[in-house]
Design an enzyme around this catalytic site. Structure first.
Site, PDB file in Angstrom:
ATOM      1  N   ARG A  45       0.873  -1.295  -0.062  1.00 62.61           N
ATOM      2  CA  ARG A  45      -0.132   0.042  -0.031  1.00 62.61           C
ATOM      3  C   ARG A  45       1.006   1.345   0.084  1.00 62.61           C
ATOM      4  O   ARG A  45       0.646   2.368  -0.516  1.00 62.61           O
ATOM      5  CB  ARG A  45      -0.988  -0.111   1.329  1.00 62.61           C
ATOM      6  CG  ARG A  45      -2.164  -1.101   0.924  1.00 62.61           C
ATOM      7  CD  ARG A  45      -3.203  -1.075   1.879  1.00 62.61           C
ATOM      8  NE  ARG A  45      -4.354  -2.061   1.494  1.00 62.61           N
ATOM      9  CZ  ARG A  45      -5.366  -2.481   2.181  1.00 62.61           C
ATOM     10  NH1 ARG A  45      -5.393  -2.022   3.174  1.00 62.61           N
ATOM     11  NH2 ARG A  45      -6.067  -3.290   1.807  1.00 62.61           N
ATOM     12  N   GLY A 124      18.977 -16.088   8.264  1.00 61.78           N
ATOM     13  CA  GLY A 124      19.193 -16.556   6.869  1.00 61.78           C
ATOM     14  C   GLY A 124      18.690 -15.784   5.513  1.00 61.78           C
ATOM     15  O   GLY A 124      19.488 -15.541   4.690  1.00 61.78           O
ATOM     16  N   ASP A 147      12.322 -15.524  16.950  1.00 60.81           N
ATOM     17  CA  ASP A 147      13.629 -15.500  17.412  1.00 60.81           C
ATOM     18  C   ASP A 147      14.087 -14.324  18.184  1.00 60.81           C
ATOM     19  O   ASP A 147      14.745 -14.428  19.238  1.00 60.81           O
ATOM     20  CB  ASP A 147      14.517 -16.673  16.805  1.00 60.81           C
ATOM     21  CG  ASP A 147      14.343 -17.761  16.650  1.00 60.81           C
ATOM     22  OD1 ASP A 147      13.379 -18.222  17.210  1.00 60.81           O
ATOM     23  OD2 ASP A 147      15.076 -18.430  16.022  1.00 60.81           O
ATOM     24  N   ARG A 174       0.570 -24.108  34.313  1.00 61.61           N
ATOM     25  CA  ARG A 174       0.624 -23.814  35.999  1.00 61.61           C
ATOM     26  C   ARG A 174      -0.425 -24.023  36.586  1.00 61.61           C
ATOM     27  O   ARG A 174      -0.483 -24.551  37.822  1.00 61.61           O
ATOM     28  CB  ARG A 174       0.922 -22.158  35.983  1.00 61.61           C
ATOM     29  CG  ARG A 174       0.864 -21.790  37.572  1.00 61.61           C
ATOM     30  CD  ARG A 174       1.009 -20.212  37.561  1.00 61.61           C
ATOM     31  NE  ARG A 174       2.377 -19.769  37.278  1.00 61.61           N
ATOM     32  CZ  ARG A 174       3.637 -20.004  38.007  1.00 61.61           C
ATOM     33  NH1 ARG A 174       3.406 -20.318  39.217  1.00 61.61           N
ATOM     34  NH2 ARG A 174       4.704 -19.515  37.566  1.00 61.61           N
ATOM     35  N   ARG A 182       3.002 -30.919  40.701  1.00 62.79           N
ATOM     36  CA  ARG A 182       4.075 -31.259  39.480  1.00 62.79           C
ATOM     37  C   ARG A 182       4.814 -30.196  39.090  1.00 62.79           C
ATOM     38  O   ARG A 182       4.631 -28.969  39.328  1.00 62.79           O
ATOM     39  CB  ARG A 182       3.205 -31.606  38.270  1.00 62.79           C
ATOM     40  CG  ARG A 182       2.654 -33.027  38.338  1.00 62.79           C
ATOM     41  CD  ARG A 182       1.858 -33.417  37.290  1.00 62.79           C
ATOM     42  NE  ARG A 182       1.602 -34.725  37.353  1.00 62.79           N
ATOM     43  CZ  ARG A 182       0.398 -35.210  36.573  1.00 62.79           C
ATOM     44  NH1 ARG A 182      -0.255 -34.483  35.654  1.00 62.79           N
ATOM     45  NH2 ARG A 182       0.169 -36.390  36.628  1.00 62.79           N
ATOM     46  N   GLU A 207      10.117 -21.108  37.670  1.00 61.42           N
ATOM     47  CA  GLU A 207      10.903 -21.063  38.554  1.00 61.42           C
ATOM     48  C   GLU A 207      12.652 -21.201  37.953  1.00 61.42           C
ATOM     49  O   GLU A 207      13.463 -20.533  38.823  1.00 61.42           O
ATOM     50  CB  GLU A 207      10.944 -22.331  39.513  1.00 61.42           C
ATOM     51  CG  GLU A 207       9.823 -22.399  40.547  1.00 61.42           C
ATOM     52  CD  GLU A 207       8.480 -21.605  40.087  1.00 61.42           C
ATOM     53  OE1 GLU A 207       7.965 -22.114  39.035  1.00 61.42           O
ATOM     54  OE2 GLU A 207       8.035 -20.852  40.781  1.00 61.42           O
ATOM     55  N   ARG A 231      10.404 -24.467  49.662  1.00 63.47           N
ATOM     56  CA  ARG A 231       9.964 -23.046  50.132  1.00 63.47           C
ATOM     57  C   ARG A 231       8.475 -23.025  50.195  1.00 63.47           C
ATOM     58  O   ARG A 231       7.753 -21.860  50.357  1.00 63.47           O
ATOM     59  CB  ARG A 231      10.444 -22.066  49.190  1.00 63.47           C
ATOM     60  CG  ARG A 231      11.744 -21.665  49.253  1.00 63.47           C
ATOM     61  CD  ARG A 231      12.133 -20.281  48.524  1.00 63.47           C
ATOM     62  NE  ARG A 231      11.651 -20.220  47.226  1.00 63.47           N
ATOM     63  CZ  ARG A 231      12.482 -20.756  45.952  1.00 63.47           C
ATOM     64  NH1 ARG A 231      13.596 -21.036  46.342  1.00 63.47           N
ATOM     65  NH2 ARG A 231      12.071 -20.683  44.975  1.00 63.47           N
ATOM     66  N   LYS A 233       6.463 -24.400  47.639  1.00 63.70           N
ATOM     67  CA  LYS A 233       5.631 -24.223  46.430  1.00 63.70           C
ATOM     68  C   LYS A 233       4.830 -25.514  45.892  1.00 63.70           C
ATOM     69  O   LYS A 233       5.325 -26.459  46.186  1.00 63.70           O
ATOM     70  CB  LYS A 233       6.659 -23.690  45.455  1.00 63.70           C
ATOM     71  CG  LYS A 233       7.070 -22.198  45.284  1.00 63.70           C
ATOM     72  CD  LYS A 233       7.454 -21.775  44.060  1.00 63.70           C
ATOM     73  CE  LYS A 233       8.243 -20.220  44.267  1.00 63.70           C
ATOM     74  NZ  LYS A 233       8.240 -19.665  42.936  1.00 63.70           N
ATOM     75  N   HIS A 273       5.959 -25.533  16.945  1.00 61.86           N
ATOM     76  CA  HIS A 273       5.593 -24.546  15.705  1.00 61.86           C
ATOM     77  C   HIS A 273       4.259 -23.748  16.172  1.00 61.86           C
ATOM     78  O   HIS A 273       3.837 -23.060  15.433  1.00 61.86           O
ATOM     79  CB  HIS A 273       5.468 -25.389  14.542  1.00 61.86           C
ATOM     80  CG  HIS A 273       6.898 -25.426  13.769  1.00 61.86           C
ATOM     81  ND1 HIS A 273       7.315 -26.748  14.179  1.00 61.86           N
ATOM     82  CD2 HIS A 273       7.522 -24.857  12.683  1.00 61.86           C
ATOM     83  CE1 HIS A 273       8.419 -26.682  13.407  1.00 61.86           C
ATOM     84  NE2 HIS A 273       8.592 -25.779  12.591  1.00 61.86           N
TER      85      HIS A 273
HETATM   86  O1  F6P Z   1      14.014 -19.213  13.137  1.00 62.72           O
HETATM   87  C1  F6P Z   1      12.800 -19.262  13.530  1.00 62.72           C
HETATM   88  C2  F6P Z   1      12.359 -20.711  13.776  1.00 62.72           C
HETATM   89  O2  F6P Z   1      11.113 -20.795  14.361  1.00 62.72           O
HETATM   90  C3  F6P Z   1      13.321 -21.142  14.959  1.00 62.72           C
HETATM   91  O3  F6P Z   1      12.930 -20.821  16.394  1.00 62.72           O
HETATM   92  C4  F6P Z   1      13.476 -22.806  15.046  1.00 62.72           C
HETATM   93  O4  F6P Z   1      14.394 -23.432  15.610  1.00 62.72           O
HETATM   94  C5  F6P Z   1      13.162 -22.948  13.507  1.00 62.72           C
HETATM   95  O5  F6P Z   1      12.666 -21.543  12.819  1.00 62.72           O
HETATM   96  C6  F6P Z   1      12.503 -23.786  12.818  1.00 62.72           C
HETATM   97  O6  F6P Z   1      12.548 -24.082  11.663  1.00 62.72           O
HETATM   98  P1  F6P Z   1      11.497 -24.880  10.480  1.00 62.72           P
HETATM   99  O7  F6P Z   1      10.102 -24.479  10.813  1.00 62.72           O
HETATM  100  O8  F6P Z   1      12.086 -24.903   9.265  1.00 62.72           O
HETATM  101  O9  F6P Z   1      11.485 -26.358  11.247  1.00 62.72           O
END
Ligand code: F6P
Length: 343
Positions: A45, A124, A147, A174, A182, A207, A231, A233, A273
């Site tokens: 845009r 990359g 990241d 949590r 746990r 923690e 403590r 928890k 993912h």
């Molecule tokens: O670089 C982003 C990222 O989500 C990283 O945190 C993770 O290690 C990587 O990509 C995973 O890559 P792909 O989706 O190719 O498995």
């Protein structure tokens, strides 16, 4: 020589094209990040507003090699602002790492009359963009990776959403952790950078946080859990980045082998993912919109070979040689703060 905001520098002959630029293309590359769509929308845009034609490249550099390029209109980018992922598609493309691959990409850009490229992606992807720029093609990058490990931008598109997705999981775990006395271990993404783990861990009251920048040995993790139990928890949370040497798999196998008496049973959840797929938060949409506009503005000013990012809440351009191959440091004071908060 020309003057740029970074001082005088020699610009390759072909880079002068930018001053009369009429047609640009945009692509998304590498791991997708929530907010990429908002960045594409902003490039399209603002580019159209400036009188340019804007094209989209499908599937990142792979589409560039295939010549999969087409015009985008304002309406083509309607209704994508609130969607995660990238409607252009993304890929990790090995062939683009070769000179032959990049030459093929350049030939396709020329065939389509494209004069400059906006690359939305992480480390990359920006390395690939830098290589294309070094071959004489005008390129501007937009900082986007969950990241948040890209030098040149304090914050990258997608990281806020990823942290919030991780945080929601931590908050839910949590609740069940407390019911069962746990300890839960949550592994976040972050191949080489513990930013998401640290921020989600601190926001979720973990923690223990384990990140590649500050490894914590398994026996210390076990000791911290025991101390938390002593403590009083009723639950404990360990947040670990996938890129840590002592990631979830390593810690689980240590705990299985040593059966430490932590007071808690230990369970692991690997988020993977899931963190990449969410609808972008307001913060990611706004950041993406500002950086997308910043990329077009940079091209209009004749700036190329730079990454568009955010510093001190200002959109800034950083030359690729200060970005590619440069490690972004994490603020370890925050790591210490997370430890103190857990006591
Ligand atoms: O670089 C982003 C990222 O989500 C990283 O945190 C993770 O290690 C990587 O990509 C995973 O890559 P792909 O989706 O190719 O498995």
């Amino acid at each position: 020589m020309i003057d740029t905001p970074h001082g005088s520098r020699t610009i390759k002959r072909t880079h002068w094209k930018a001053w009369q630029m009429k047609r640009i293309a945009v692509l998304t590359s590498g791991g997708d990040a929530p907010g990429m769509n908002a960045a594409i929308r902003a490039v399209v845009r603002t580019g159209l507003e400036a009188g340019m034609d804007v094209s989209g490249v499908r599937d990142g550099y792979a589409g560039l090699l295939e010549g999969d390029i087409g015009y985008l209109s304002r309406r083509d980018v309607g209704g994508i602002l609130q969607k995660g992922g990238t409607f252009l598609g993304s890929a990790r493309c090995e062939a683009f790492r070769t000179v032959e691959g990049r030459e093929k990409a350049l030939a396709n850009l020329e065939r389509h009359g494209i004069e400059a490229l906006v690359v939305i992606g992480g480390n990359g992807s920006q390395a690939g963009a830098r290589d294309l720029w070094q071959m004489g093609f005008p390129v501007v990058g937009v900082a986007s990776t969950i990241d948040n490990d890209l030098a040149g931008s304090e914050v990258t598109i997608g990281v806020d959403t990823a942290i919030n997705v991780a945080l929601e999981a931590i908050d839910r775990l949590r609740v069940t952790a407390a019911s069962h006395r746990r300890a839960f271990m949550v592994e976040t993404m972050g191949r080489e950078c513990g930013y998401v783990a640290l921020m989600a861990g601190m926001a979720g009251g973990a923690e223990v946080v384990v990140i590649p920048e500050r490894e914590i040995p398994p026996e210390v993790v076990a000791q911290r859990l025991r101390e938390a139990y002593d403590r009083g928890k009723s639950h404990a949370l360990v947040v670990v980045a996938e890129g840590a040497r002592n990631n979830a798999a390593e810690l689980l196998s240590y705990f299985a082998a040593h059966q430490p008496s932590t007071g808690f049973a230990l369970r692991a959840t690997i988020l993977g993912h899931v963190q990449r797929g969410g609808a972008p938060t307001a913060s990611d949409r706004l950041l993406a919109t500002r950086l997308g506009e910043g990329a077009v503005s940079a091209l209009l000013r004749g700036e190329q070979g730079v990454l568009v990012g955010l510093r001190d809440d200002r959109v800034v351009m950083t030359p690729y040689d200060e970005v590619v191959g440069v490690k972004k440091e994490i603020d370890l004071d925050l790591f210490e703060l997370a430890r103190i908060m857990a006591l």
